[in-house]
Design a protein around this motif. Structure first.
Motif: not given
Length: 389
Positions: A119-120, A170-173, A86-93, A108-114
């Protein structure tokens, strides 16, 4: 302290923190939370990579040696990212962010998304271990469009719906989801998504809270380049403050925050008794001048850090029900009023009764002692300990 693995040890663990904005400054609640998250990862992992937009001058002086910051100038949206999120997530790519994760993250790395928008940027084969929702962002966007730009909101309604689907997918995954308010947890639960409550905190005041000066002065603190703050301040000045002045002609109002010089340059006809202070070096002197703080929010989401800060400074607070969101259990140490007339009544009552305002502020300061960022991040540190094991 992070563990001390031997060189090449298989117990060494690396974490990646993907932030929307690097916390070079702490002039907004979002940046304060990001910094607290980075500190939690630094205490839990052997190596930490932080990726975010803007610059963070001097980060090597304030972060441990095992933390590396990757500064990315700005997002670079692509049609594919907009179609995907969407526009609202895509603009942060950003291709740069995407490539850093694609080439850097190991099994084995851990990934945190703020923020869910970010997540895009995550490659399809990279698992998100922790997704931190500062808010349920699709709800926040919908509120802002309804209250600030209704016509634009109607035009963008399909994009808001697409963003909502992207956010919850994204939250479900994600392996784990963290939320900063109980209300957001309820929204997530209604969609079948479990979450960990990691509340917002507050940066420590520079000293012991001072006694209110009893000068009939109200204070607003907030960055007005953030839409909900801008709308709140305008509503207060247009609808509430004139009613206050009618009953308390000697009242003063201080508006303090980033961007005020550009957004509110004190135009002719502005209500009397108002001072604007933009981009100040420190807010403590303004809290010292105030008897009551106002948080007149009409939109936004999550726990309002500006409200927590006011409580920590030992000041009585008048807020809306939306401003109280996330702190409902502390309703008895502040005043909640919805609508201009009710908000003005509550503020006038406290301005005219300095003793009552001081007592309320003292009770607020007692409550706020538990609001440190270190305390707030305890659930996240516990979660990271479990993930590492």
């Amino acid at each position: 302290m992070s563990p001390e693995p031997t060189p090449g040890s298989t117990s060494e663990r690396t974490a990646w923190v993907l932030a929307k904005q690097l916390p070079a400054s702490t002039d907004s609640g979002g940046r304060q939370r990001v910094r607290a998250v980075i500190d939690a990862y630094a205490a839990s992992f052997d190596r930490v990579h932080v990726i975010g937009f803007d610059r963070w001058p001097g980060w090597r002086d304030v972060l441990p040696a095992h933390v590396t910051v990757h500064e990315v100038a700005a997002p670079g949206p692509t049609p594919g990212a907009v179609l995907r999120g969407s526009l609202f997530a895509g603009k942060w790519f950003s291709r740069r962010v995407h490539d850093l994760l694609a080439t850097g993250v190991r099994g084995r790395d851990v990934v945190h998304v703020d923020f869910p928008q970010m997540a895009v940027n995550v490659p399809a084969d990279v698992r998100v271990d922790v997704l931190d929702l500062h808010n349920v962002e699709s709800d926040l966007v919908a509120r802002r469009l309804r209250t600030e730009r209704p016509l634009v909101g109607r035009l963008l309604a399909p994009e808001v719906a697409r963003f909502r689907r992207f956010e919850f997918a994204a939250a479900a995954r994600a392996g784990h989801v963290t939320a900063c308010s109980r209300k957001d947890q309820e929204v997530l639960s209604a969609h079948g998504i479990d979450s960990t409550f990691v509340p917002n905190g507050v940066s420590a005041a520079s000293g012991v809270p001072t006694v209110p000066p009893a000068t009939r002065t109200a204070l607003f603190v907030g960055a007005v380049d953030y839409g909900p703050n801008r709308a709140a301040l305008r509503w207060f000045l247009d609808e509430v403050w004139p009613q206050v002045l009618t009953r308390v002609p000697s009242a003063r109002f201080l508006a303090v925050g980033r961007g005020l010089s550009a957004v509110h340059p004190r135009p002719t006809g502005e209500p009397g008794g108002v001072e604007f202070h933009s981009d100040v070096a420190a807010v403590d002197p303004f809290y010292e001048r105030a008897d009551v703080c106002v948080v007149p929010l009409l939109s936004g989401g999550g726990t309002k850090i500006k409200l927590v800060e006011a409580l920590s400074r030992g000041r009585a607070v008048v807020t809306t029900s939306l401003g109280l969101e996330g702190l409902e259990e502390h309703r008895d140490v502040l005043r909640v009023a919805d609508g201009a007339a009710a908000f003005a009544d509550a503020l006038v009552e406290l301005l005219q009764d300095p003793e009552q305002a001081a007592k309320l502020g003292s009770a607020a300061a007692d409550v706020a002692r538990s609001f440190s960022w270190e305390s707030a991040m305890t659930p996240l540190r516990d979660l990271l300990s479990t993930i590492r094991r």
